[in-house]
Design a protein around this motif. Structure first.
Motif, mmCIF file in Angstrom:
data_model
loop_
_atom_site.group_PDB
_atom_site.id
_atom_site.type_symbol
_atom_site.label_atom_id
_atom_site.label_comp_id
_atom_site.label_asym_id
_atom_site.label_seq_id
_atom_site.Cartn_x
_atom_site.Cartn_y
_atom_site.Cartn_z
ATOM 1 N N UNK A 134 -4.197 -57.671 51.882
ATOM 2 C CA UNK A 134 -3.372 -56.471 51.821
ATOM 3 C C UNK A 134 -4.250 -55.273 52.138
ATOM 4 N N UNK A 135 -3.848 -54.534 53.160
ATOM 5 C CA UNK A 135 -4.534 -53.307 53.512
ATOM 6 C C UNK A 135 -3.648 -52.139 53.118
ATOM 7 N N UNK A 136 -4.238 -51.171 52.463
ATOM 8 C CA UNK A 136 -3.452 -50.013 52.065
ATOM 9 C C UNK A 136 -4.347 -48.784 51.964
ATOM 10 N N UNK A 137 -3.713 -47.642 51.824
ATOM 11 C CA UNK A 137 -4.454 -46.396 51.689
ATOM 12 C C UNK A 137 -4.293 -45.448 52.858
ATOM 13 N N UNK A 138 -3.536 -45.855 53.874
ATOM 14 C CA UNK A 138 -3.345 -44.981 55.018
ATOM 15 C C UNK A 138 -2.522 -43.751 54.666
ATOM 16 N N UNK A 139 -2.457 -42.839 55.614
ATOM 17 C CA UNK A 139 -1.693 -41.628 55.387
ATOM 18 C C UNK A 139 -1.860 -40.641 56.510
ATOM 19 N N UNK A 140 -1.326 -39.454 56.287
ATOM 20 C CA UNK A 140 -1.415 -38.364 57.252
ATOM 21 C C UNK A 140 -2.431 -37.349 56.733
ATOM 22 N N UNK A 141 -3.456 -37.085 57.533
ATOM 23 C CA UNK A 141 -4.494 -36.128 57.148
ATOM 24 C C UNK A 141 -4.796 -35.218 58.330
ATOM 25 N N UNK A 142 -5.489 -34.130 58.032
ATOM 26 C CA UNK A 142 -5.906 -33.217 59.095
ATOM 27 C C UNK A 142 -7.277 -33.621 59.613
ATOM 28 N N UNK A 143 -7.547 -33.200 60.826
ATOM 29 C CA UNK A 143 -8.857 -33.458 61.410
ATOM 30 C C UNK A 143 -9.952 -32.899 60.506
ATOM 31 N N UNK A 144 -11.004 -33.689 60.347
ATOM 32 C CA UNK A 144 -12.108 -33.294 59.485
ATOM 33 C C UNK A 144 -12.012 -33.825 58.079
ATOM 34 N N UNK A 180 -2.774 -44.777 59.824
ATOM 35 C CA UNK A 180 -3.588 -43.583 59.631
ATOM 36 C C UNK A 180 -3.243 -42.608 60.754
ATOM 37 N N UNK A 181 -2.832 -41.418 60.384
ATOM 38 C CA UNK A 181 -2.499 -40.394 61.360
ATOM 39 C C UNK A 181 -3.340 -39.159 61.081
ATOM 40 N N UNK A 182 -4.067 -38.717 62.093
ATOM 41 C CA UNK A 182 -4.934 -37.551 61.955
ATOM 42 C C UNK A 182 -4.388 -36.455 62.856
ATOM 43 N N UNK A 183 -3.984 -35.361 62.245
ATOM 44 C CA UNK A 183 -3.430 -34.248 63.017
ATOM 45 C C UNK A 183 -4.541 -33.269 63.384
#
Length: 129
Positions: A4-14, A125-128
């Motif tokens: 099980x892989x978890x912990x992803x999300x939407x974060x800003x660059x850096x 994982x999404x990096x804006x």
């Protein structure tokens, strides 16, 4: 072995983000663990791996110096600690377990998806920018 892989999300660059890979039932201690990522339209590519013993770690050039891959056999968990995230890190991240992942194996072995015995579901994982 069910991963099980978890912990992803939407974060800003850096920003930083930590992914976790765990098993249900069996222990991870007999397996090397790799992290791969896949973005839309592309193949799954190697990110990082850690040998069965934890003595050796391996990284893709694109993440070297930014990502680390510690493990705890007591907690039956392998993490992918990501820092200084960039928009190009955006992908679905997968963890995989390899029974043959010894300290003597070199990086090219760990980059091959075909050597891994078990795969978890991905975490986005999404990096804006």
């Amino acid at each position: 072995v069910q991963l099980q892989a978890f912990g992803g999300g939407l974060v800003r660059a850096g920003a930083s983000l930590t992914l976790s890979c765990q098993t249900s039932g069996r222990t991870l201690s007999g397996y090397a663990v790799g992290w791969f990522r896949q973005d839309e339209g592309n193949d799954r590519v190697f990110v990082a791996a850690i040998s069965r013993t934890g003595r050796r770690t391996y990284y893709a050039d694109s993440v070297k110096g930014r990502f680390t891959i510690p493990r705890s056999n007591v907690e039956n968990t392998v993490w992918l600690q990501m820092s200084s995230l960039k928009p190009e890190d955006t992908a679905v991240y997968y963890c995989a377990a390899w029974s043959g992942g010894t300290d003597s194996k070199s990086l090219p072995h760990y980059t091959r998806t075909t050597v891994y015995d078990y795969w978890g579901q991905g975490t986005q994982v999404t990096v804006s920018s």
